[in-house]
Motif scaffolding. Structure first.
Motif, PDB file in Angstrom:
ATOM      1  N   VAL A 204     -69.966 -44.286  18.949  1.00  0.00           N
ATOM      2  CA  VAL A 204     -70.197 -42.906  19.376  1.00  0.00           C
ATOM      3  C   VAL A 204     -70.767 -42.137  18.192  1.00  0.00           C
ATOM      4  O   VAL A 204     -70.475 -42.444  17.034  1.00  0.00           O
ATOM      5  N   ARG A 205     -71.596 -41.135  18.472  1.00  0.00           N
ATOM      6  CA  ARG A 205     -72.098 -40.291  17.379  1.00  0.00           C
ATOM      7  C   ARG A 205     -70.916 -39.725  16.589  1.00  0.00           C
ATOM      8  O   ARG A 205     -69.994 -39.167  17.162  1.00  0.00           O
ATOM      9  N   GLY A 206     -70.994 -39.842  15.286  1.00  0.00           N
ATOM     10  CA  GLY A 206     -69.872 -39.381  14.470  1.00  0.00           C
ATOM     11  C   GLY A 206     -68.667 -40.274  14.589  1.00  0.00           C
ATOM     12  O   GLY A 206     -67.535 -39.821  14.432  1.00  0.00           O
ATOM     13  N   GLY A 207     -68.903 -41.563  14.862  1.00  0.00           N
ATOM     14  CA  GLY A 207     -67.803 -42.471  15.166  1.00  0.00           C
ATOM     15  C   GLY A 207     -66.749 -42.562  14.089  1.00  0.00           C
ATOM     16  O   GLY A 207     -65.567 -42.712  14.381  1.00  0.00           O
ATOM     17  N   GLY A 208     -67.151 -42.455  12.809  1.00  0.00           N
ATOM     18  CA  GLY A 208     -66.171 -42.514  11.742  1.00  0.00           C
ATOM     19  C   GLY A 208     -65.173 -41.373  11.829  1.00  0.00           C
ATOM     20  O   GLY A 208     -63.967 -41.563  11.601  1.00  0.00           O
ATOM     21  N   ALA A 209     -65.666 -40.183  12.149  1.00  0.00           N
ATOM     22  CA  ALA A 209     -64.771 -39.028  12.283  1.00  0.00           C
ATOM     23  C   ALA A 209     -63.883 -39.172  13.509  1.00  0.00           C
ATOM     24  O   ALA A 209     -62.697 -38.814  13.473  1.00  0.00           O
ATOM     25  N   HIS A 210     -64.433 -39.690  14.601  1.00  0.00           N
ATOM     26  CA  HIS A 210     -63.615 -39.911  15.800  1.00  0.00           C
ATOM     27  C   HIS A 210     -62.501 -40.922  15.517  1.00  0.00           C
ATOM     28  O   HIS A 210     -61.368 -40.763  15.984  1.00  0.00           O
ATOM     29  N   ALA A 211     -62.841 -41.964  14.761  1.00  0.00           N
ATOM     30  CA  ALA A 211     -61.831 -42.960  14.415  1.00  0.00           C
ATOM     31  C   ALA A 211     -60.724 -42.339  13.571  1.00  0.00           C
ATOM     32  O   ALA A 211     -59.539 -42.643  13.751  1.00  0.00           O
ATOM     33  N   ALA A 212     -61.109 -41.463  12.649  1.00  0.00           N
ATOM     34  CA  ALA A 212     -60.115 -40.790  11.813  1.00  0.00           C
ATOM     35  C   ALA A 212     -59.188 -39.922  12.651  1.00  0.00           C
ATOM     36  O   ALA A 212     -57.974 -39.863  12.412  1.00  0.00           O
ATOM     37  N   ILE A 213     -59.754 -39.249  13.644  1.00  0.00           N
ATOM     38  CA  ILE A 213     -58.940 -38.397  14.528  1.00  0.00           C
ATOM     39  C   ILE A 213     -57.919 -39.243  15.275  1.00  0.00           C
ATOM     40  O   ILE A 213     -56.729 -38.915  15.339  1.00  0.00           O
ATOM     41  N   ALA A 214     -58.382 -40.354  15.861  1.00  0.00           N
ATOM     42  CA  ALA A 214     -57.478 -41.203  16.641  1.00  0.00           C
ATOM     43  C   ALA A 214     -56.371 -41.777  15.761  1.00  0.00           C
ATOM     44  O   ALA A 214     -55.188 -41.777  16.136  1.00  0.00           O
ATOM     45  N   ALA A 215     -56.732 -42.256  14.570  1.00  0.00           N
ATOM     46  CA  ALA A 215     -55.734 -42.851  13.685  1.00  0.00           C
ATOM     47  C   ALA A 215     -54.718 -41.809  13.225  1.00  0.00           C
ATOM     48  O   ALA A 215     -53.505 -42.065  13.218  1.00  0.00           O
ATOM     49  N   SER A 216     -55.194 -40.633  12.851  1.00  0.00           N
ATOM     50  CA  SER A 216     -54.281 -39.595  12.368  1.00  0.00           C
ATOM     51  C   SER A 216     -53.392 -39.069  13.483  1.00  0.00           C
ATOM     52  O   SER A 216     -52.252 -38.671  13.237  1.00  0.00           O
ATOM     53  N   ALA A 217     -53.901 -39.060  14.711  1.00  0.00           N
ATOM     54  CA  ALA A 217     -53.083 -38.606  15.836  1.00  0.00           C
ATOM     55  C   ALA A 217     -51.906 -39.537  16.065  1.00  0.00           C
ATOM     56  O   ALA A 217     -50.764 -39.095  16.223  1.00  0.00           O
ATOM     57  N   VAL A 218     -52.169 -40.836  16.063  1.00  0.00           N
ATOM     58  CA  VAL A 218     -51.108 -41.804  16.337  1.00  0.00           C
ATOM     59  C   VAL A 218     -50.127 -41.875  15.170  1.00  0.00           C
ATOM     60  O   VAL A 218     -48.908 -41.844  15.354  1.00  0.00           O
ATOM     61  N   PHE A 219     -50.673 -41.951  13.956  1.00  0.00           N
ATOM     62  CA  PHE A 219     -49.788 -42.087  12.802  1.00  0.00           C
ATOM     63  C   PHE A 219     -49.054 -40.775  12.518  1.00  0.00           C
ATOM     64  O   PHE A 219     -47.903 -40.783  12.080  1.00  0.00           O
ATOM     65  N   GLY A 220     -49.717 -39.639  12.785  1.00  0.00           N
ATOM     66  CA  GLY A 220     -49.110 -38.349  12.505  1.00  0.00           C
ATOM     67  C   GLY A 220     -47.907 -38.047  13.365  1.00  0.00           C
ATOM     68  O   GLY A 220     -47.006 -37.315  12.947  1.00  0.00           O
ATOM     69  N   MET A 221     -47.866 -38.593  14.579  1.00  0.00           N
ATOM     70  CA  MET A 221     -46.719 -38.280  15.445  1.00  0.00           C
ATOM     71  C   MET A 221     -45.435 -38.909  14.920  1.00  0.00           C
ATOM     72  O   MET A 221     -44.343 -38.479  15.275  1.00  0.00           O
TER      73      MET A 221
ATOM     74  N   GLU B 190     -71.099 -31.531  16.022  1.00  0.00           N
ATOM     75  CA  GLU B 190     -71.495 -31.488  14.614  1.00  0.00           C
ATOM     76  C   GLU B 190     -72.384 -32.680  14.265  1.00  0.00           C
ATOM     77  O   GLU B 190     -73.359 -32.550  13.508  1.00  0.00           O
ATOM     78  N   ALA B 191     -72.067 -33.850  14.833  1.00  0.00           N
ATOM     79  CA  ALA B 191     -72.910 -35.024  14.610  1.00  0.00           C
ATOM     80  C   ALA B 191     -74.295 -34.823  15.221  1.00  0.00           C
ATOM     81  O   ALA B 191     -75.315 -35.234  14.632  1.00  0.00           O
ATOM     82  N   LEU B 192     -74.353 -34.179  16.385  1.00  0.00           N
ATOM     83  CA  LEU B 192     -75.653 -33.859  16.981  1.00  0.00           C
ATOM     84  C   LEU B 192     -76.453 -32.927  16.084  1.00  0.00           C
ATOM     85  O   LEU B 192     -77.651 -33.114  15.856  1.00  0.00           O
ATOM     86  N   ARG B 193     -75.785 -31.894  15.571  1.00  0.00           N
ATOM     87  CA  ARG B 193     -76.480 -30.898  14.743  1.00  0.00           C
ATOM     88  C   ARG B 193     -77.055 -31.535  13.489  1.00  0.00           C
ATOM     89  O   ARG B 193     -78.166 -31.202  13.059  1.00  0.00           O
ATOM     90  N   LEU B 194     -76.309 -32.457  12.899  1.00  0.00           N
ATOM     91  CA  LEU B 194     -76.756 -33.102  11.669  1.00  0.00           C
ATOM     92  C   LEU B 194     -77.571 -34.370  11.933  1.00  0.00           C
ATOM     93  O   LEU B 194     -77.995 -35.033  10.994  1.00  0.00           O
ATOM     94  N   ASP B 195     -77.752 -34.687  13.217  1.00  0.00           N
ATOM     95  CA  ASP B 195     -78.465 -35.902  13.626  1.00  0.00           C
ATOM     96  C   ASP B 195     -77.816 -37.151  13.003  1.00  0.00           C
ATOM     97  O   ASP B 195     -78.484 -38.047  12.488  1.00  0.00           O
ATOM     98  N   ILE B 196     -76.499 -37.177  13.079  1.00  0.00           N
ATOM     99  CA  ILE B 196     -75.750 -38.342  12.595  1.00  0.00           C
ATOM    100  C   ILE B 196     -75.640 -39.345  13.732  1.00  0.00           C
ATOM    101  O   ILE B 196     -75.157 -39.027  14.817  1.00  0.00           O
ATOM    102  N   ARG B 197     -76.102 -40.519  13.483  1.00  0.00           N
ATOM    103  CA  ARG B 197     -76.098 -41.570  14.497  1.00  0.00           C
ATOM    104  C   ARG B 197     -74.748 -42.292  14.514  1.00  0.00           C
ATOM    105  O   ARG B 197     -73.938 -42.126  13.604  1.00  0.00           O
TER     106      ARG B 197
END
Length: 639
Positions: free
Chosen positions: A212-229, A317-324
């Protein structure tokens, strides 16, 4: 990144001097009591606080010149020792209610209260100590205050009795609840950190979301959500997972500021993610008087929409910066070993929930999850087998975290004792209920600001406790359903971790990201905007909580539709990009922002037209510009 990874567990030997090994012994004691022993309530509370003071006193010595610092610490611990001796000596009298304070016992009690406040300030900063000090002054100065806030006053003997020589202050109900049921979850979080569960989760999330565009950031969100709980502190979660996620986000092309903000926002959201919710779910169930499963169910949809909003902000944000999407060589190819490593998180969580659903207490369920985490780590994490000392490090870290949390809860006990004795919470509740009767949005706004201020600088559980004491009664008096009121203040107590000027979560993320903490804070608030709206949504539409009151499918579905549309409109309006239209004009962004505000208005006369405008601006207009309707028409006519 494509090779099957052995989990690169960091070397996390806990700092804390002599406090660390004592913390390890504390953790062992907690485990042994849950597994093998039964302590009476007074002994459990008393012993937990006494050990916490010793651990924190050793782990956080005075930061003055070394000789004077040691003298200060010696005086504090000696005074606290006297207070402990007196409490133990009169414990039987406290249960019967026949205790009468003497000058010496009063002096010892004051020393105990002072020591708890000072050591809590060393750990958590001055905000909690200032709040306690202000309320103590209010307790003594009641007769000299203006009529609106005046009271009869609290004498020195009464103050010492309610805060130290009773089961309402330092050794109150919240101390008992945390000591008996919640410390094991802090130990569980420390064990998971040592097994490499966080790193495994990041690898798995990257593999699943990297396309997914911005996949690294999405992965960080998912990991922090699970570990943060499973972690009781936003700062601890950022420190644990941010060292992996923030550089990964930056490598993909996001700014340092945005990378830090994503991790801070995701880690704060993890504290709201069921089923554990950083152990606050157990306290909330106790305070509201509802079964734990009902509270877990109530938290599910709000947390889902909070994260949908965050994912949308990152995507735009990934769209705005054209991050693939991540390059193919940077996306881990999941092997059998990777799926096995996911058991580092999934097995303890599953065991914990099965144990609880089988009728065990929260403490016993947490112990089952901790043992499962340890056993899974020994099987799947080579570093844990090669360095068994890591198990001891986990116990030390868990014991240190437990002692720090308990001291903050003890200070909150002092605050609660003063609040109950002076009646200030009732006065505030009555005043705010009058505002709420006339205009509920103003009452909610005041409660939101109060929760943000009171929660600043505190980890999740103490932040929730303090705002629940001070603010929840006011919301209930104003007509908000009790469960919705507790969820409302919890959300904003958690968001205080990213709220300037303190924003302690952002200050932890800043050195990892290499960006200014206040700029990170403002960006984290922007990308968390849906999370700030969600509490207002479930106050006005309790069906979103599923179990808070009278349930309506129509209310649930319309609210879900409105929140989904608002999430997308706000993401594109604030981010300034759209997948079809690319960069958005200022006029388009303003219309989308206005439509999002209208969509979330509480009355159908406003949100109805707002919904129509939002669909037109956010969905139909981009489809028209993309020629979608023309293609559909041509296909319908067979051309």
């Amino acid at each position: 990144m494509n090779q099957p990874a052995t989990i690169p567990v960091a070397n996390p030997a806990p700092a804390g001097g002599l406090g660390a090994p004592l913390g390890g012994l504390f953790a062992l004691l907690v485990i042994c009591v849950i597994a093998f022993a039964t302590l009476d309530e007074a002994t459990a509370r008393f012993g937990a606080i006494a050990l916490s003071v010793a651990i924190v006193g050793l782990a956080h010595p005075a930061k003055r010149g070394r000789p004077s610092g040691r003298a200060v610490d010696a005086a504090l611990l000696a005074g606290f020792g006297c207070a402990v001796w007196w409490f133990h000596a009169v414990k039987a009298e406290l249960w019967t209610g026949f205790f009468v304070a003497t000058p010496l016992s009063m002096l010892a009690g004051l020393a105990g209260v002072f020591t708890v406040i000072v050591l809590a300030a060393r750990v958590w900063g001055r905000s909690l100590a200032i709040l306690a000090g202000a309320l103590i002054l209010y307790a003594f100065g009641g007769p000299y205050l203006p009529n609106a806030v005046a009271h009869f006053g609290v004498g020195l003997g009464d103050f010492v009795q309610i805060t130290w020589y009773s089961f309402d202050g330092v050794f109150g109900r919240m101390t008992g609840l945390v000591a008996s049921n919640l410390l094991i979850f802090l130990i569980l979080g420390a064990v998971l950190q040592q097994t490499g569960a966080g790193e495994s989760l990041i690898r798995l999330s990257t593999a699943l979301l990297g396309r997914v565009r911005g996949g690294g950031a999405h992965a960080a969100i998912a990991a922090s959500a699970v570990f943060g709980m499973m972690n009781g502190s936003v700062a601890a979660n950022i420190a644990g997972t941010g060292v992996f996620t923030i550089p990964m986000i930056k490598r993909q092309g996001f700014s340092s500021r945005f990378a830090g903000a994503v991790e801070a926002a995701a880690s704060s959201g993890g504290q709201l993610t069921p089923p554990i919710m950083a152990a606050t779910v157990f306290v909330m169930a106790d305070l509201v008087g509802l079964p734990l499963l009902m509270v877990i169910a109530a938290a599910a949809l709000p947390a889902l929409f909070k994260y949908l909003g965050l994912f949308a902000q990152v995507y735009v944000e990934a769209l705005r910066l054209d991050i693939r999407p991540l390059a193919a060589e940077d996306i881990p190819k999941l092997t059998r070993q990777d799926w096995l490593q996911s058991a580092l998180v999934l097995v303890p969580l599953a065991v914990l929930m099965i144990a609880f659903l089988s009728g065990n207490s929260p403490a016993m369920a947490g112990l089952a999850g901790t043992i499962a985490a340890l056993m899974t780590g020994l099987v799947l994490t080579p570093q844990l087998r090669q360095q068994p000392i890591r198990i001891w490090w986990a116990l030390c870290a868990g014991g240190l975290a437990s002692a720090r949390i308990l001291l903050s809860v003890a200070v909150i006990g002092i605050v609660l004792a003063v609040v109950n004795e002076t009646g200030i919470a009732i006065r505030f509740a009555v005043a705010l209920s009058e505002v709420g009767d006339a205009y509920l949005p103003l009452a909610l706004l005041m409660a939101m600001l109060g929760a943000l201020v009171l929660g600043m600088g505190l980890p999740t559980l103490p932040a929730y406790l303090i705002v629940a004491i001070m603010i929840v009664p006011t919301l209930i008096e104003a007509g908000v359903l009790p469960l919705a009121a507790h969820m409302f203040v919890l959300y904003f107590a958690v968001f205080s971790s990213i709220m300037p000027p303190i924003a302690y979560g952002c200050f932890v993320a800043a050195p990892i990201a290499g960006a200014d903490p206040l700029r990170i804070s403002f960006t984290a608030l922007r990308i968390s905007i849906v999370g700030l709206i969600v509490p207002f949504a479930f106050v006005y539409a309790p069906s979103l909580l599923l179990v808070a009151g009278s349930f309506s499918w129509a209310e649930l579905l319309t609210t879900a539709l409105r929140l989904s549309l608002a999430s997308w409109l706000l993401a594109t309006a604030l981010g300034g990009a759209d997948p079809v239209l690319r960069r958005l004009s200022r006029h388009n962004r303003m219309l989308r922002g206005g439509a999002a505000c209208a969509v979330m208005a509480p009355t159908v006369a406003i949100w109805g037209p707002g919904l129509a405008l939002g669909i037109a601006m956010g969905v139909l207009h981009p489809l028209h510009r993309a020629g979608w309707f023309k293609r559909v028409s041509l296909r319908a006519h067979g051309t």
